[in-house]
Enzyme design. Structure first.
Site, short mmCIF file in Angstrom:
data_model
loop_
_atom_site.label_atom_id
_atom_site.label_comp_id
_atom_site.label_asym_id
_atom_site.label_seq_id
_atom_site.Cartn_x
_atom_site.Cartn_y
_atom_site.Cartn_z
N ASP A 149 0.82 -1.08 -0.06
CA ASP A 149 -0.01 -0.11 0.13
C ASP A 149 0.63 1.22 0.03
O ASP A 149 0.40 2.42 -0.62
CB ASP A 149 -1.03 0.05 1.26
CG ASP A 149 -2.23 -0.82 0.97
OD1 ASP A 149 -2.19 -1.66 -0.05
OD2 ASP A 149 -2.93 -1.10 2.00
N GLY A 150 2.02 1.38 0.74
CA GLY A 150 2.88 2.30 0.70
C GLY A 150 3.26 2.78 -0.73
O GLY A 150 3.28 4.01 -1.13
N ASN A 166 -4.51 8.81 1.67
CA ASN A 166 -4.93 8.45 2.98
C ASN A 166 -5.48 9.46 4.00
O ASN A 166 -6.44 9.61 4.18
CB ASN A 166 -4.20 7.43 3.56
CG ASN A 166 -4.22 6.04 3.28
OD1 ASN A 166 -5.26 5.72 2.58
ND2 ASN A 166 -3.07 5.11 3.62
N ASP A 167 -4.13 9.95 4.28
CA ASP A 167 -4.49 11.07 5.46
C ASP A 167 -3.47 12.34 5.69
O ASP A 167 -2.38 12.04 5.08
CB ASP A 167 -4.82 10.46 6.82
CG ASP A 167 -3.88 9.38 7.11
OD1 ASP A 167 -2.61 9.57 6.79
OD2 ASP A 167 -4.22 8.09 7.19
N ASP A 182 -3.78 12.83 20.92
CA ASP A 182 -2.77 12.52 20.48
C ASP A 182 -2.23 13.07 19.03
O ASP A 182 -0.97 13.32 18.62
CB ASP A 182 -2.21 11.13 20.65
CG ASP A 182 -1.89 10.51 22.21
OD1 ASP A 182 -1.75 11.52 22.96
OD2 ASP A 182 -1.85 9.37 22.24
N ALA A 193 -6.70 8.99 20.33
CA ALA A 193 -6.77 9.10 21.70
C ALA A 193 -6.84 10.30 22.44
O ALA A 193 -6.32 11.38 22.99
CB ALA A 193 -5.45 8.50 22.17
#
Length: 291
Positions: free
Chosen positions: A70-71, A140-141, A170, A205
């Site tokens: 995927d990378g 992705n993000d 976090d 988190a």
């Protein structure tokens, strides 16, 4: 994608892809098609591939083949972003999510491409401007991440010009629907079909009272502002640190619809998501005849 005259190869930095490379090079040779690769990768490809710079690769290729996981697929999509050139993802090793096929399926897939038995799926990206780098894309993000020892990510999220929520967490992750099964998922975000054009904002988190994810429309910008109480944060783009932000800094994220085109041969998002997320594993149903 009409006749494939030029194939571009993008390789995983370590994994051995000789079998896959041989299949692609052989297929290209049979069609009289050229095979191009990047200079630092082409030495690992058989000598019939031509080393070209990234600009030439994206200018000339009719099809990009990503060999890795995927990378590698994300890197290939970022390389070819905003162009109509399709990307075929071939998995080496662990089951991927973005990549469509495994090496064993490659010969059949190349035949299917010749016979036009495939679909092209558009993939949305998110984009931001960082210091010294405008228009940085992620498939992705884009995540604003706490640096150990430097305080929490204290962030105000502004949607459509309205300050909406404050997170203390976090990390705060801005994800595409593709990215809903990556970092966002591990932070408790929803699984979103890639056919839904939305931007997810997910705290990891969260220490704040408000700890829910947001799902925003793709045609609205989302701005993240670091509060005075925030620590210095790393900006991760598809998992790679691309910059840092300080309290008071603000970053704006935009969605880019159809920023990349992915070759699909019939697997559905739901099949790929089940494999990747081991969704069926949550039931832990085992019967004697499964073995």
């Amino acid at each position: 994608m009409g006749m494939v005259a030029t194939v571009g190869l993008v390789l995983h930095p370590q994994r051995d892809s000789k079998k896959a490379i041989d299949a692609v090079v052989g297929w290209a040779a049979g069609k009289g098609a050229a095979v191009l690769g990047l200079p630092d990768e082409v030495g690992r490809i058989d000598c019939s591939a031509v080393a070209v710079d990234a600009h030439t690769l994206v200018e000339r290729a009719d099809l990009l083949v990503s060999l890795g996981g995927d990378g590698t697929m994300l890197r290939t999509m970022r390389l070819i972003a905003r162009r109509p050139t399709p990307v075929l993802g071939v998995n080496l090793g662990r089951l991927g999510f973005l990549a469509e096929i495994d090496v064993a399926e490659l010969p059949g897939t190349l035949s299917a491409i010749d016979e036009h038995r495939y679909t092209i799926e558009p993939r949305m990206a998110v984009e931001t401007d960082l210091e010294g780098a405008a228009g940085v894309l992620a498939f992705n993000d884009i995540a604003l991440v706490r640096i150990p020892g430097e305080g929490m990510a204290d962030i105000t999220v502004t949607a459509a010009g309205q300050p909406f929520v404050r997170y203390s967490a976090d990390a705060v992750i801005v994800a595409t629907s593709t990215g809903s099964t990556a970092y966002s998922f591990s932070a408790g975000g929803p699984v979103v079909s890639p056919r839904v054009e939305a931007v997810l904002v997910v705290p990891a988190a969260a220490h704040s009272v408000f700890n829910r994810a947001l799902v925003l429309p793709a045609d609205e910008e989302v701005a993240l502002e670091l509060l005075p109480t925030s620590g210095r944060l790393a900006v991760e783009v598809d998992g790679a640190v691309m910059g840092h932000l300080c309290p008071g800094d603000r970053v704006t994220v935009r969605a880019i619809a159809g920023a990349a085109k992915v070759v699909r041969l019939g697997t559905t998002f739901y099949e790929r998501a089940r494999r990747k997320l081991r969704i069926d594993g949550s039931l832990e149903i085992s019967t004697p005849w499964d073995e």
